[in-house]
Design an enzyme around this catalytic site. Structure first.
Site, PDB file in Angstrom:
ATOM      1  N   SER A 102       4.586  51.254 -16.188  1.00 27.22           N
ATOM      2  CA  SER A 102       3.414  50.482 -15.771  1.00 27.22           C
ATOM      3  C   SER A 102       2.132  51.240 -16.086  1.00 27.22           C
ATOM      4  CB  SER A 102       3.467  50.219 -14.264  1.00 27.22           C
ATOM      5  OG  SER A 102       2.190  49.772 -13.846  1.00 27.22           O
TER       6      SER A 102
ATOM      7  N   HIS B 100       4.499  47.493 -19.117  1.00 25.61           N
ATOM      8  CA  HIS B 100       4.226  46.662 -17.939  1.00 25.61           C
ATOM      9  C   HIS B 100       2.731  46.723 -17.638  1.00 25.61           C
ATOM     10  CE1 HIS B 100       5.506  44.622 -14.213  1.00 25.61           C
ATOM     11  NE2 HIS B 100       4.617  45.384 -13.576  1.00 25.61           N
TER      12      HIS B 100
ATOM     13  N   ASP C  46      -0.127  45.521 -15.177  1.00 26.63           N
ATOM     14  CA  ASP C  46      -0.374  45.021 -13.823  1.00 26.63           C
ATOM     15  C   ASP C  46      -1.781  44.471 -13.677  1.00 26.63           C
ATOM     16  OD1 ASP C  46       2.025  45.458 -12.229  1.00 26.63           O
ATOM     17  OD2 ASP C  46       1.704  47.594 -12.607  1.00 26.63           O
TER      18      ASP C  46
ATOM     19  N   MET D 107      -4.504  42.878 -11.362  1.00 30.93           N
ATOM     20  CA  MET D 107      -4.866  42.717  -9.944  1.00 30.93           C
ATOM     21  C   MET D 107      -6.287  42.194  -9.850  1.00 30.93           C
ATOM     22  SD  MET D 107      -3.297  46.222  -8.429  1.00 30.93           S
ATOM     23  CE  MET D 107      -1.593  46.692  -8.762  1.00 30.93           C
TER      24      MET D 107
ATOM     25  N   HIS E 114       2.216  41.305 -15.479  1.00 28.49           N
ATOM     26  CA  HIS E 114       2.529  40.984 -14.086  1.00 28.49           C
ATOM     27  C   HIS E 114       1.233  40.547 -13.421  1.00 28.49           C
ATOM     28  CE1 HIS E 114       3.898  42.714  -9.904  1.00 28.49           C
ATOM     29  NE2 HIS E 114       3.713  41.396  -9.883  1.00 28.49           N
TER      30      HIS E 114
ATOM     31  N   MET F 157      -0.951  39.547 -10.529  1.00 31.19           N
ATOM     32  CA  MET F 157      -1.115  39.539  -9.073  1.00 31.19           C
ATOM     33  C   MET F 157      -2.482  38.928  -8.844  1.00 31.19           C
ATOM     34  SD  MET F 157       0.518  43.298  -8.514  1.00 31.19           S
ATOM     35  CE  MET F 157       0.314  43.686 -10.258  1.00 31.19           C
TER      36      MET F 157
ATOM     37  N   MET G  75       9.913  42.615  -6.191  1.00 31.27           N
ATOM     38  CA  MET G  75       9.009  43.707  -5.808  1.00 31.27           C
ATOM     39  C   MET G  75       9.692  44.579  -4.755  1.00 31.27           C
ATOM     40  SD  MET G  75       6.169  43.307  -7.527  1.00 31.27           S
ATOM     41  CE  MET G  75       5.321  44.676  -6.730  1.00 31.27           C
TER      42      MET G  75
ATOM     43  N   GLY H 141      -0.147  45.898  -5.228  1.00 31.94           N
ATOM     44  CA  GLY H 141      -1.539  46.315  -5.090  1.00 31.94           C
ATOM     45  C   GLY H 141      -1.785  47.758  -5.472  1.00 31.94           C
ATOM     46  N   PHE H 142      -0.761  48.596  -5.345  1.00 33.39           N
ATOM     47  CA  PHE H 142      -0.963  50.022  -5.598  1.00 33.39           C
ATOM     48  C   PHE H 142       0.274  50.650  -6.216  1.00 33.39           C
ATOM     49  CE2 PHE H 142      -3.372  48.629  -1.932  1.00 33.39           C
ATOM     50  CZ  PHE H 142      -4.660  48.999  -2.290  1.00 33.39           C
ATOM     51  N   GLY H 143       0.058  51.652  -7.049  1.00 35.59           N
ATOM     52  CA  GLY H 143       1.155  52.453  -7.552  1.00 35.59           C
ATOM     53  C   GLY H 143       1.477  53.560  -6.554  1.00 35.59           C
ATOM     54  N   GLY H 144       2.585  54.230  -6.796  1.00 36.35           N
ATOM     55  CA  GLY H 144       2.909  55.430  -6.030  1.00 36.35           C
ATOM     56  C   GLY H 144       3.396  55.201  -4.616  1.00 36.35           C
TER      57      GLY H 144
ATOM     58  N   ASP I   3      10.345  46.281  -9.414  1.00 34.13           N
ATOM     59  CA  ASP I   3       9.028  46.894  -9.580  1.00 34.13           C
ATOM     60  C   ASP I   3       8.572  47.552  -8.287  1.00 34.13           C
ATOM     61  OD1 ASP I   3       6.429  47.498 -10.246  1.00 34.13           O
ATOM     62  OD2 ASP I   3       5.806  45.431 -10.653  1.00 34.13           O
TER      63      ASP I   3
ATOM     64  N   GLY J  37       8.180  51.947  -6.802  1.00 35.15           N
ATOM     65  CA  GLY J  37       8.881  53.097  -6.227  1.00 35.15           C
ATOM     66  C   GLY J  37      10.136  53.511  -6.959  1.00 35.15           C
TER      67      GLY J  37
ATOM     68  N   GLY K  60       5.823  53.279 -12.732  1.00 32.46           N
ATOM     69  CA  GLY K  60       4.443  53.677 -12.982  1.00 32.46           C
ATOM     70  C   GLY K  60       4.265  55.164 -12.798  1.00 32.46           C
ATOM     71  N   SER K  61       4.153  55.580 -11.531  1.00 39.03           N
ATOM     72  CA  SER K  61       3.878  56.992 -11.248  1.00 39.03           C
ATOM     73  C   SER K  61       4.995  57.911 -11.740  1.00 39.03           C
ATOM     74  CB  SER K  61       3.633  57.186  -9.750  1.00 39.03           C
ATOM     75  OG  SER K  61       4.621  56.536  -8.993  1.00 39.03           O
TER      76      SER K  61
HETATM   77  C1  DX5 Z   1       2.412  47.392  -7.826  1.00 34.94           C
HETATM   78  C2  DX5 Z   1       2.675  47.194  -9.297  1.00 34.94           C
HETATM   79  C3  DX5 Z   1       3.683  48.121  -9.858  1.00 34.94           C
HETATM   80  C4  DX5 Z   1       3.294  49.564  -9.778  1.00 34.94           C
HETATM   81  C5  DX5 Z   1       4.525  50.409  -9.825  1.00 34.94           C
HETATM   82  O1  DX5 Z   1       1.590  46.378  -7.377  1.00 34.94           O
HETATM   83  O2  DX5 Z   1       3.109  45.887  -9.550  1.00 34.94           O
HETATM   84  O3  DX5 Z   1       3.987  47.778 -11.199  1.00 34.94           O
HETATM   85  O4  DX5 Z   1       2.456  49.963 -10.772  1.00 34.94           O
HETATM   86  O5  DX5 Z   1       4.124  51.735  -9.664  1.00 34.94           O
HETATM   87  P1  DX5 Z   1       5.100  52.833  -9.074  1.00 34.94           P
HETATM   88  O6  DX5 Z   1       6.236  52.940 -10.028  1.00 34.94           O
HETATM   89  O7  DX5 Z   1       4.250  54.027  -9.008  1.00 34.94           O
HETATM   90  O8  DX5 Z   1       5.557  52.325  -7.717  1.00 34.94           O
HETATM   91 ZN    ZN Z   2       3.960  45.353 -11.573  1.00 35.75          ZN
END
Ligand code: DX5
Ligand code: ZN
Length: 219
Positions: free
Chosen positions: A9, A34, A36, A38, A67, A69, A138, A143-146, A176, A178, A198-199
């Protein structure tokens, strides 16, 4: 079971060097990118729009997995299709006419996906599965990575796998949120075939090592 796909991501990439990040992560073994989106409305964060997707399209030799959102969905879905997206997923609770939106995405020549938040049931799938090419479960709140992986997603993946297999259609099952090398195997065992990270990828010193560790865990 179809081949596994790893979809890093861009949310966790360096936004000041996105083209380079796309090329680097593909060279490191990414199967999909991917993307994202938002909107600071459906989710409390704001990322990038169709113009950025279009600019990155020429840097990507692999499918771009958008994706959404966002709320409402339709205008942006069309814009992303025209900006070079290959797959476009949206949240069924973000728009009132899910069936129509799926048709719209497919009419634009893209594969269409439905994304389900941790507390959202899979119920709508029963009625539109003939128009779905991807189910995105999901495993964090969007909304957030990590963020940390929410375990109940595993049961939802199992249920989605049963629905997909019963449909007899070629539908990818993506998870998607964690995902890391140390939990990806459990997610695959539950029935997923496509993994967003992502992270775990962009936070690693070596993207190739991070993706390689995930593939070894899946092997
Ligand atoms: C969250 C995103 C994910 C996110 C995943 O809203 O849809 O795609 O980037 O990031 P990690 O892998 O860090 O949870
Ligand atoms: Zn995503």
């Amino acid at each position: 079971m179809p081949t596994h796909r790893i979809a890093p991501s861009l949310l966790s990439a360096d936004f000041a060097r996105l083209g380079e990040e796309v090329r680097d992560v593909i060279a490191a073994g990414a199967d999909w990118i991917h993307f994202d989106v938002m909107d600071n409305h459906y989710v409390p964060n704001l990322t990038f729009g169709p113009m950025v997707c279009q600019a990155l399209r020429k840097h990507s030799t692999v499918p771009i997995d958008v994706h959404l959102m966002v709320q409402p969905v339709d205008a942006l879905a069309t814009a992303f299709a025209r900006a070079g997206a290959d797959l476009i997923s949206f949240h069924p609770d973000a728009g009132p006419h899910v069936d129509r939106t799926l048709q719209l995405i497919r009419a634009e020549g893209c594969r269409a996906g439905l994304a389900f938040n941790p507390a959202t049931p899979l119920d709508v799938l029963e009625w539109v599965i003939d128009k779905v090419d991807l189910v995105l479960v999901m495993s964090v709140n969007p909304g957030f990575g990590g963020q940390g992986f929410i375990d109940s997603a595993l049961r939802k993946v199992e249920r989605a796998r049963r629905l997909i297999d019963a449909s007899g259609r070629d539908i990818r099952l993506e998870v998607d949120g964690g995902i890391k090398a140390d939990n990806i195997r459990r997610v695959a065992d539950a029935g997923a075939d496509t993994f967003v990270a992502g992270s775990a990828v962009f936070g690693a010193a070596s993207y190739a090592q991070a993706i390689g560790a995930m593939r070894s865990a899946l092997a």
